[in-house]
Design a protein around this motif. Sequence first.
Motif, mmCIF file in Angstrom:
data_model
loop_
_atom_site.group_PDB
_atom_site.id
_atom_site.type_symbol
_atom_site.label_atom_id
_atom_site.label_comp_id
_atom_site.label_asym_id
_atom_site.label_seq_id
_atom_site.Cartn_x
_atom_site.Cartn_y
_atom_site.Cartn_z
ATOM 1 N N LEU A 309 0.826 -1.220 0.000
ATOM 2 C CA LEU A 309 0.000 0.000 0.000
ATOM 3 C C LEU A 309 0.851 1.256 0.000
ATOM 4 O O LEU A 309 0.372 2.333 -0.361
ATOM 5 C CB LEU A 309 -0.939 -0.010 1.209
ATOM 6 N N SER A 310 2.109 1.147 0.393
ATOM 7 C CA SER A 310 2.994 2.315 0.419
ATOM 8 C C SER A 310 3.433 2.733 -0.982
ATOM 9 O O SER A 310 3.978 3.818 -1.172
ATOM 10 C CB SER A 310 4.241 2.016 1.267
ATOM 11 N N GLY A 311 3.219 1.859 -1.956
ATOM 12 C CA GLY A 311 3.610 2.171 -3.322
ATOM 13 C C GLY A 311 5.021 1.749 -3.674
ATOM 14 O O GLY A 311 5.485 1.991 -4.791
ATOM 15 N N ILE A 312 5.724 1.112 -2.762
ATOM 16 C CA ILE A 312 7.086 0.642 -3.036
ATOM 17 C C ILE A 312 7.027 -0.467 -4.090
ATOM 18 O O ILE A 312 6.214 -1.379 -4.001
ATOM 19 C CB ILE A 312 7.744 0.120 -1.748
ATOM 20 N N GLN A 313 7.891 -0.371 -5.082
ATOM 21 C CA GLN A 313 7.887 -1.319 -6.198
ATOM 22 C C GLN A 313 8.752 -2.543 -5.890
ATOM 23 O O GLN A 313 9.855 -2.690 -6.404
ATOM 24 C CB GLN A 313 8.377 -0.623 -7.465
ATOM 25 N N VAL A 314 8.253 -3.407 -5.022
ATOM 26 C CA VAL A 314 8.982 -4.646 -4.766
ATOM 27 C C VAL A 314 8.773 -5.593 -5.940
ATOM 28 O O VAL A 314 7.713 -5.592 -6.575
ATOM 29 C CB VAL A 314 8.519 -5.320 -3.459
ATOM 30 N N SER A 315 9.792 -6.390 -6.240
ATOM 31 C CA SER A 315 9.630 -7.376 -7.310
ATOM 32 C C SER A 315 9.290 -8.755 -6.758
ATOM 33 O O SER A 315 8.783 -9.611 -7.480
ATOM 34 C CB SER A 315 10.900 -7.461 -8.157
ATOM 35 N N ARG A 316 9.571 -8.989 -5.485
ATOM 36 C CA ARG A 316 9.153 -10.215 -4.799
ATOM 37 C C ARG A 316 8.880 -9.883 -3.352
ATOM 38 O O ARG A 316 9.577 -9.069 -2.750
ATOM 39 C CB ARG A 316 10.232 -11.306 -4.852
ATOM 40 N N LEU A 317 7.893 -10.578 -2.798
ATOM 41 C CA LEU A 317 7.563 -10.420 -1.386
ATOM 42 C C LEU A 317 7.001 -11.755 -0.910
ATOM 43 O O LEU A 317 5.846 -12.093 -1.171
ATOM 44 C CB LEU A 317 6.545 -9.288 -1.197
ATOM 45 N N GLU A 318 7.835 -12.531 -0.231
ATOM 46 C CA GLU A 318 7.511 -13.913 0.130
ATOM 47 C C GLU A 318 7.459 -14.081 1.637
ATOM 48 O O GLU A 318 8.271 -13.491 2.367
ATOM 49 C CB GLU A 318 8.552 -14.860 -0.445
ATOM 50 N N LEU A 319 6.525 -14.903 2.105
ATOM 51 C CA LEU A 319 6.338 -15.138 3.533
ATOM 52 C C LEU A 319 6.478 -16.621 3.845
ATOM 53 O O LEU A 319 5.969 -17.469 3.103
ATOM 54 C CB LEU A 319 4.956 -14.629 3.964
ATOM 55 N N MET A 320 7.144 -16.947 4.944
ATOM 56 C CA MET A 320 7.230 -18.315 5.453
ATOM 57 C C MET A 320 6.937 -18.308 6.946
ATOM 58 O O MET A 320 7.388 -17.404 7.652
ATOM 59 C CB MET A 320 8.628 -18.901 5.215
ATOM 60 N N ASP A 321 6.198 -19.311 7.416
ATOM 61 C CA ASP A 321 5.967 -19.379 8.853
ATOM 62 C C ASP A 321 7.117 -20.096 9.538
ATOM 63 O O ASP A 321 8.071 -20.559 8.898
ATOM 64 C CB ASP A 321 4.613 -20.029 9.162
ATOM 65 N N GLU A 322 7.035 -20.198 10.867
ATOM 66 C CA GLU A 322 8.149 -20.767 11.632
ATOM 67 C C GLU A 322 8.351 -22.252 11.347
ATOM 68 O O GLU A 322 9.464 -22.766 11.429
ATOM 69 C CB GLU A 322 7.926 -20.538 13.130
ATOM 70 N N VAL A 323 7.265 -22.974 10.986
ATOM 71 C CA VAL A 323 7.396 -24.396 10.676
ATOM 72 C C VAL A 323 8.179 -24.582 9.369
ATOM 73 O O VAL A 323 9.019 -25.478 9.252
ATOM 74 C CB VAL A 323 6.010 -25.064 10.575
ATOM 75 N N GLN A 324 7.897 -23.728 8.399
ATOM 76 C CA GLN A 324 8.640 -23.801 7.140
ATOM 77 C C GLN A 324 10.115 -23.476 7.353
ATOM 78 O O GLN A 324 11.000 -24.116 6.770
ATOM 79 C CB GLN A 324 8.035 -22.835 6.112
#
Length: 558
Positions: A309-324
């Motif tokens: 929402l900030s408008g930053i042009q990220v090319s990847r944004l990945e999430l992993m939980d603690e189990v992963q």
Amino acid sequence: MAFISWLSRLRSSYSKTITDLRSSFFHHLRSRGASTTAITPPYHFSKQNPFRFTCSNSILPVTLAGSLAIHFQSPPPLCDAPLDSLSSGIGGIGSAEFVVKGSHKHVPQELIEELKAICQDDTSIDYDERYFHGKPQNSFHKAVNIPDVVVFPRSEEEVSNIVKSCDKHKVPIVPYGGATSIEGHTLSPHGGVCIDMSLMKNVKALHSLMVYSFPLDPGPAVRYGTMRDNVISLKVVLPNGDVVKTASRARKSAAGYDLTRLVIGSEGTLGVITEVTLRLQKIPQHSVVAMCNFPTIKDAADVSIATMLSGIQVSRLELMDEVQVRAVNVANDKNLPELPTLMFEFIGTEAYVREQTLIVQKIISEHRGSDFVFAEDPEAKKELWKIRKEALWACFAMEPEYEAMISDVCVPLSRLAELISCSKKELDASPLVCTVIAHAGDGNFHTVILFDPNQEDQKREAERLNNFMVHTALSMEGTCTGEHGVGTGKMKYLEKELGIEALKTMKRIKNAFRSQQYNESRKADSTPWLATVFRGSLKDEIDEASPWNLQKARSSEK
């Protein structure tokens, strides 16, 4: 059969030697004909991509306005399932069955001889070959039958003649591409002919002299869009063998129906794709990969939303939980903090990238983030991304003998934190090992649910969790599949997501593509879905072969 056993052993012995194992794995997929330059992405050995890339007489690197025509690919079967059949069989409403049933149709010897005349030595009735093509290597779905014949066409003309012969004899066909799907797309429940497209691998034309690449894998979709946004045109063999070109290379066109998007969204049920023209992107000047941890998965999801929402042009944004993250530690002898983790990639000029990195670091600090690290060195960046790229196979290091059921829901970005938090509570309460992975920049959320396929209670629990996440996503105006496609595994959710009238409309479109002799073969007689579908989608096929650093291919020509 020996290969299947080898793959099972590979799971249990997964380690840092994955790169060496990859070479052994691809060797099984036997290279036929002239030698080629293999492109084996370092991040998805788990999806065994037999696609190879050749660059004879081509100038490789390309341009934002450029395009790349690739002669390969394969979409699926051309069979049908009735719309008025809504029982609880495989794929039907309420189904928890993993075996796709079908009635085997005899393949006449006359057809086999015709196929041999078309493909010569690239025709196989060997049992091991047929079994390999009839049992998806990355899917727990199974079918009662396997293909009777496997053919390896080398040209569009051969594909057209194969389809015409199968149409004449009313024998089902299942085109087979990279076999990357995980929803049972490559199954052959009625037997028939499997069309392996792996020999159609040539780059036919390159419309730029500059250095460009095709950047898509599932991560960069947040910046570059999905596969359908990056395909300019297709060539498709229809069920009667006719060949259709769906569009020109113009950057925009208002000429006729958008057949390109229609075919991409059909999962191959409308025809066999033989050529793809892609939109290429300029290779960025500079990039930074960053990683940070959070006390809860909701904090991580909130940062994802705030960043976008900030408008930053990220090319990847990945999430992993603690189990992963724990799985990554087990598989690779690492010692990463076992906490919910976000990974970013920023691209652009060096000054712009550093500015964006600092802004995101500030957002992270406002949401209880910690251990913020970033890398600019190519090898350091590669090592960081390896954590995410090999996530699935890292999971099998925790339970080597288990199967994986992988969810693929997607919701509006504003609902992502709510969906993940709700799902995480349910997953943590389950006796099964479940990991969370998300393309957090576009609301796409995966869960890897590990279960023992020999234990009925575990199979039911895995299906319950998957159902929970799908229905929760649908209640949030989301979808049952953001990337993986429908296949056999997601058929049962389509009526709730789209409505029966939408399915009837799809059926009418499917009927319009059929030939007069078209066989009413059915992959799943008890489901409302259109047809037998062979693999994820066109996006999955090309995703597994990217990002293609075309600059490397250019240097190999010299």
